[in-house]
Motif scaffolding. Structure first.
Motif, PDB file in Angstrom:
ATOM      1  N   SER A   1      38.519  36.981  26.920  1.00 49.67           N
ATOM      2  CA  SER A   1      39.945  37.174  27.193  1.00 49.67           C
ATOM      3  C   SER A   1      40.319  38.655  27.290  1.00 49.67           C
TER       4      SER A   1
ATOM      5  N   ASP B   1      34.237  39.434  24.576  1.00 53.62           N
ATOM      6  CA  ASP B   1      35.493  38.686  24.503  1.00 53.62           C
ATOM      7  C   ASP B   1      35.929  38.328  25.921  1.00 53.62           C
TER       8      ASP B   1
ATOM      9  N   GLN C   1      41.230  30.163  36.168  1.00 52.16           N
ATOM     10  CA  GLN C   1      41.435  30.358  34.732  1.00 52.16           C
ATOM     11  C   GLN C   1      41.588  31.841  34.388  1.00 52.16           C
TER      12      GLN C   1
ATOM     13  N   LEU D   1      44.824  33.423  32.473  1.00 53.18           N
ATOM     14  CA  LEU D   1      44.693  34.214  31.251  1.00 53.18           C
ATOM     15  C   LEU D   1      45.228  35.633  31.426  1.00 53.18           C
TER      16      LEU D   1
ATOM     17  N   LEU E   1      38.410  39.609  32.236  1.00 49.83           N
ATOM     18  CA  LEU E   1      39.241  38.830  33.161  1.00 49.83           C
ATOM     19  C   LEU E   1      39.260  39.452  34.548  1.00 49.83           C
TER      20      LEU E   1
ATOM     21  N   ASN F   1      48.096  37.171  29.043  1.00 46.22           N
ATOM     22  CA  ASN F   1      47.827  38.341  28.198  1.00 46.22           C
ATOM     23  C   ASN F   1      48.882  39.371  28.472  1.00 46.22           C
TER      24      ASN F   1
END
Length: 86
Positions: free
Chosen positions: A8, A6, A78, A82, A13, A86
């Protein structure tokens, strides 16, 4: 992406922000990857860190340095966006 289930997820990240291009990602140590996984509260840290490192160090298609640098800048930006969302 092969390294992360994932993109995200907090650990993805964090590592993308730290190493946004393939060369930098390949230099991430098991300790750095494990620390990101622990901060994200993941389990089976050693196993996951090794899998992620193998994926980041595996053979990848390459781009000319100027293109890789441009993509790295975009990935870092990016990832930062993100992380805030989050």
């Amino acid at each position: 992406m092969e390294a992360f289930d994932d993109l995200s997820a907090p650990e993805a990240l964090e590592l993308l922000a730290r190493a946004p291009d393939p060369a930098a990602a390949a230099r991430l140590t098991l300790r750095q990857i494990s620390a990101a996984l622990k901060r994200a509260g993941r389990y089976k840290v050693a196993e996951r860190a090794e899998r992620i490192q193998r994926a980041l160090r595996g053979q990848q298609l390459t781009q000319p340095p100027v293109v890789a640098d441009a993509y790295a800048s975009a990935v870092a930006a990016q990832a930062a966006i993100l992380a805030v969302l989050n």
